[in-house]
Design a protein around this motif. Structure first.
Motif, PDB file in Angstrom:
ATOM      1  N   VAL A  93       0.859  -1.180   0.072  1.00  0.00           N
ATOM      2  CA  VAL A  93      -0.088   0.073   0.031  1.00  0.00           C
ATOM      3  C   VAL A  93       1.035   1.213  -0.042  1.00  0.00           C
ATOM      4  CG1 VAL A  93      -1.866   1.419   1.294  1.00  0.00           C
ATOM      5  CG2 VAL A  93      -1.793  -1.122   1.348  1.00  0.00           C
ATOM      6  N   GLY A  94       0.516   2.305  -0.931  1.00  0.00           N
ATOM      7  CA  GLY A  94       1.432   3.240  -0.756  1.00  0.00           C
ATOM      8  C   GLY A  94       0.560   4.312  -0.267  1.00  0.00           C
ATOM      9  N   HIS A  95       1.051   5.188   0.577  1.00  0.00           N
ATOM     10  CA  HIS A  95       0.518   6.129   1.139  1.00  0.00           C
ATOM     11  C   HIS A  95       0.933   7.521   0.787  1.00  0.00           C
ATOM     12  CE1 HIS A  95      -0.177   3.014   4.220  1.00  0.00           C
ATOM     13  NE2 HIS A  95       1.178   2.856   4.064  1.00  0.00           N
ATOM     14  N   GLY A  96       0.026   8.248   0.170  1.00  0.00           N
ATOM     15  CA  GLY A  96       0.153   9.585  -0.406  1.00  0.00           C
ATOM     16  C   GLY A  96      -0.607  10.712   0.058  1.00  0.00           C
ATOM     17  N   GLU A  97      -0.228  11.909  -0.324  1.00  0.00           N
ATOM     18  CA  GLU A  97      -0.910  13.090   0.253  1.00  0.00           C
ATOM     19  C   GLU A  97      -1.032  14.076  -0.835  1.00  0.00           C
ATOM     20  OE1 GLU A  97       1.242  15.048   3.668  1.00  0.00           O
ATOM     21  OE2 GLU A  97       2.654  15.830   2.233  1.00  0.00           O
ATOM     22  N   SER A  98      -1.954  14.687  -1.019  1.00  0.00           N
ATOM     23  CA  SER A  98      -1.968  15.846  -2.252  1.00  0.00           C
ATOM     24  C   SER A  98      -2.325  17.259  -1.397  1.00  0.00           C
ATOM     25  CB  SER A  98      -3.291  15.607  -2.998  1.00  0.00           C
ATOM     26  OG  SER A  98      -3.156  14.225  -3.470  1.00  0.00           O
ATOM     27  N   GLU A  99      -1.660  18.254  -1.932  1.00  0.00           N
ATOM     28  CA  GLU A  99      -1.915  19.636  -1.479  1.00  0.00           C
ATOM     29  C   GLU A  99      -2.854  20.261  -2.117  1.00  0.00           C
ATOM     30  OE1 GLU A  99       0.054  20.841   0.734  1.00  0.00           O
ATOM     31  OE2 GLU A  99       1.454  19.407   1.008  1.00  0.00           O
ATOM     32  N   ASN A 101      -2.807  22.887  -3.917  1.00  0.00           N
ATOM     33  CA  ASN A 101      -2.702  23.060  -5.240  1.00  0.00           C
ATOM     34  C   ASN A 101      -2.454  21.967  -6.132  1.00  0.00           C
ATOM     35  OD1 ASN A 101      -0.418  22.043  -4.676  1.00  0.00           O
ATOM     36  ND2 ASN A 101       1.068  23.991  -4.852  1.00  0.00           N
ATOM     37  N   GLY A 102      -2.565  20.670  -5.970  1.00  0.00           N
ATOM     38  CA  GLY A 102      -2.555  19.582  -6.868  1.00  0.00           C
ATOM     39  C   GLY A 102      -1.105  18.700  -6.605  1.00  0.00           C
ATOM     40  N   ALA A 103      -0.220  19.542  -6.094  1.00  0.00           N
ATOM     41  CA  ALA A 103       1.002  18.726  -5.822  1.00  0.00           C
ATOM     42  C   ALA A 103       0.722  17.588  -4.744  1.00  0.00           C
ATOM     43  CB  ALA A 103       1.898  19.798  -5.064  1.00  0.00           C
ATOM     44  N   GLY A 104       1.517  16.254  -5.155  1.00  0.00           N
ATOM     45  CA  GLY A 104       1.118  15.313  -4.383  1.00  0.00           C
ATOM     46  C   GLY A 104       2.683  14.592  -4.100  1.00  0.00           C
ATOM     47  N   ARG A 105       2.460  13.662  -3.195  1.00  0.00           N
ATOM     48  CA  ARG A 105       3.848  12.754  -2.881  1.00  0.00           C
ATOM     49  C   ARG A 105       3.503  11.582  -2.351  1.00  0.00           C
ATOM     50  NH1 ARG A 105       7.473  14.474   2.166  1.00  0.00           N
ATOM     51  NH2 ARG A 105       5.591  15.001   3.455  1.00  0.00           N
ATOM     52  N   PHE A 106       4.393  10.739  -2.189  1.00  0.00           N
ATOM     53  CA  PHE A 106       4.230   9.490  -1.340  1.00  0.00           C
ATOM     54  C   PHE A 106       4.851   9.966  -0.001  1.00  0.00           C
ATOM     55  CE2 PHE A 106       4.249   6.869  -5.274  1.00  0.00           C
ATOM     56  CZ  PHE A 106       3.222   5.855  -4.594  1.00  0.00           C
ATOM     57  N   VAL A 107       4.126   9.429   1.055  1.00  0.00           N
ATOM     58  CA  VAL A 107       4.834   9.803   2.376  1.00  0.00           C
ATOM     59  C   VAL A 107       5.172   8.620   3.073  1.00  0.00           C
ATOM     60  CG1 VAL A 107       3.404  12.035   2.845  1.00  0.00           C
ATOM     61  CG2 VAL A 107       2.377   9.823   3.589  1.00  0.00           C
ATOM     62  N   GLY A 108       4.845   7.627   2.525  1.00  0.00           N
ATOM     63  CA  GLY A 108       5.208   5.997   2.785  1.00  0.00           C
ATOM     64  C   GLY A 108       4.700   4.900   2.048  1.00  0.00           C
ATOM     65  N   ILE A 109       5.208   3.846   2.278  1.00  0.00           N
ATOM     66  CA  ILE A 109       4.837   2.525   1.873  1.00  0.00           C
ATOM     67  C   ILE A 109       4.873   1.751   2.746  1.00  0.00           C
ATOM     68  CG2 ILE A 109       5.307   0.591   0.045  1.00  0.00           C
ATOM     69  CD1 ILE A 109       6.116   2.669  -2.062  1.00  0.00           C
ATOM     70  N   THR A 110       3.737   0.764   2.750  1.00  0.00           N
ATOM     71  CA  THR A 110       3.814  -0.448   3.640  1.00  0.00           C
ATOM     72  C   THR A 110       3.596  -1.557   2.577  1.00  0.00           C
ATOM     73  OG1 THR A 110       2.485   0.912   5.440  1.00  0.00           O
ATOM     74  CG2 THR A 110       2.749  -1.542   5.493  1.00  0.00           C
ATOM     75  N   LEU A 111       4.816  -2.535   2.883  1.00  0.00           N
ATOM     76  CA  LEU A 111       4.740  -3.729   2.168  1.00  0.00           C
ATOM     77  C   LEU A 111       4.140  -4.793   2.984  1.00  0.00           C
ATOM     78  CD1 LEU A 111       8.562  -3.700   0.863  1.00  0.00           C
ATOM     79  CD2 LEU A 111       6.530  -2.917  -0.299  1.00  0.00           C
ATOM     80  N   ARG A 112       3.346  -5.745   2.507  1.00  0.00           N
ATOM     81  CA  ARG A 112       2.688  -6.778   3.209  1.00  0.00           C
ATOM     82  C   ARG A 112       2.817  -8.103   2.482  1.00  0.00           C
ATOM     83  NH1 ARG A 112      -3.393  -4.352   3.472  1.00  0.00           N
ATOM     84  NH2 ARG A 112      -2.901  -4.483   1.095  1.00  0.00           N
ATOM     85  N   PRO A 113       4.177  -8.643   2.660  1.00  0.00           N
ATOM     86  CA  PRO A 113       4.296  -9.862   1.942  1.00  0.00           C
ATOM     87  C   PRO A 113       3.756 -10.825   2.587  1.00  0.00           C
ATOM     88  CG  PRO A 113       6.412  -8.980   3.158  1.00  0.00           C
ATOM     89  CD  PRO A 113       5.247  -8.010   3.164  1.00  0.00           C
ATOM     90  N   ARG A 114       3.278 -11.979   2.044  1.00  0.00           N
ATOM     91  CA  ARG A 114       2.778 -13.244   2.560  1.00  0.00           C
ATOM     92  C   ARG A 114       3.899 -14.312   1.950  1.00  0.00           C
ATOM     93  NH1 ARG A 114      -2.872 -11.902   0.444  1.00  0.00           N
ATOM     94  NH2 ARG A 114      -3.536 -10.735   1.975  1.00  0.00           N
ATOM     95  N   ILE A 115       4.704 -14.948   2.961  1.00  0.00           N
ATOM     96  CA  ILE A 115       5.672 -15.762   2.538  1.00  0.00           C
ATOM     97  C   ILE A 115       5.340 -17.049   3.211  1.00  0.00           C
ATOM     98  CG2 ILE A 115       8.282 -15.920   2.854  1.00  0.00           C
ATOM     99  CD1 ILE A 115       8.281 -12.796   3.261  1.00  0.00           C
ATOM    100  N   GLU A 116       5.557 -17.943   2.125  1.00  0.00           N
ATOM    101  CA  GLU A 116       5.641 -19.637   2.594  1.00  0.00           C
ATOM    102  C   GLU A 116       6.951 -19.892   2.732  1.00  0.00           C
ATOM    103  OE1 GLU A 116       3.295 -21.669  -0.128  1.00  0.00           O
ATOM    104  OE2 GLU A 116       1.221 -20.657   0.392  1.00  0.00           O
ATOM    105  N   VAL A 117       7.305 -20.598   3.838  1.00  0.00           N
ATOM    106  CA  VAL A 117       8.753 -21.041   4.140  1.00  0.00           C
ATOM    107  C   VAL A 117       8.897 -22.602   4.291  1.00  0.00           C
ATOM    108  CG1 VAL A 117       9.589 -18.739   4.740  1.00  0.00           C
ATOM    109  CG2 VAL A 117       8.745 -20.411   6.536  1.00  0.00           C
ATOM    110  N   GLU A 118       9.744 -23.175   4.318  1.00  0.00           N
ATOM    111  CA  GLU A 118       9.790 -24.542   4.667  1.00  0.00           C
ATOM    112  C   GLU A 118       9.756 -24.929   6.135  1.00  0.00           C
ATOM    113  OE1 GLU A 118      13.477 -27.327   3.666  1.00  0.00           O
ATOM    114  OE2 GLU A 118      12.283 -26.869   1.924  1.00  0.00           O
ATOM    115  N   SER A 119       9.091 -25.774   6.479  1.00  0.00           N
ATOM    116  CA  SER A 119       8.842 -26.278   7.963  1.00  0.00           C
ATOM    117  C   SER A 119      10.002 -26.342   8.750  1.00  0.00           C
ATOM    118  CB  SER A 119       8.010 -27.519   7.937  1.00  0.00           C
ATOM    119  OG  SER A 119       7.956 -27.948   9.323  1.00  0.00           O
TER     120      SER A 119
END
Length: 156
Positions: A93-99, A101-119
């Motif tokens: 999920v990318g977290h953005g903000e808009s001013e 005047n229309g200017a915007g930017r990313f303020v953060g990203i949350t990665l949410r990986p689902r990882i299957e690992v060996e027992s």
């Protein structure tokens, strides 16, 4: 001493409906990304700004780049550490903000990986790898906003 290298592509606007940019609503916000020897990627502006919602936009591409770079480093460092990964998917999920005047930017990203690992894998060791990635990931080292990781593991 660092080695320097370049990346290249071609960006070509495809949204001219015949009148160019004569009027603000008279053209499409579409373009192609062309990289030699690779498939063309058809893109558009963010739908909030009049783009085609069926095509990737710059924000989608940045989010995907951060996620993919993290994944590739996780697989590499995990393999080196003896963490056997069988599946890795992410729904970042990318977290953005808009001013106003229309200017915007990313303020953060949350990665949410689902990882299957060996027992039998040490999940604390598997989790610790995420914290090392930001030291080496090309993309993460290039952005100026925080990247959080909320990983979910499943043992096979």
């Amino acid at each position: 001493m660092p080695k320097f290298h370049d990346y290249t592509c071609r960006i070509g606007w495809t949204g001219n409906r015949g009148e160019g940019t004569r009027t603000y609503r008279g053209y499409d916000r579409t373009w192609d990304i062309t990289t030699i020897g690779k498939p063309v990627i058809k893109c558009s502006n963010d739908p909030l700004l009049g783009g085609n919602p069926a095509l990737p936009n710059p924000e989608d591409l940045l989010l995907a780049s951060v996620s993919a770079c993290h994944m590739l480093w996780y697989l590499h460092l995990g393999s080196d550490a003896g963490i056997v990964v069988h599946s890795y998917t992410d729904e970042p999920v990318g977290h953005g903000e808009s001013e106003p005047n229309g200017a915007g930017r990313f303020v953060g990203i949350t990665l949410r990986p689902r990882i299957e690992v060996e027992s039998g894998i040490d999940l604390h060791k598997a989790e610790a790898i995420h914290h090392r990635i930001h030291e080496v990931c090309y993309i993460a080292r290039s952005v100026n906003f925080p990247i959080l990781v909320e990983a979910d593991y499943r043992k096979l």
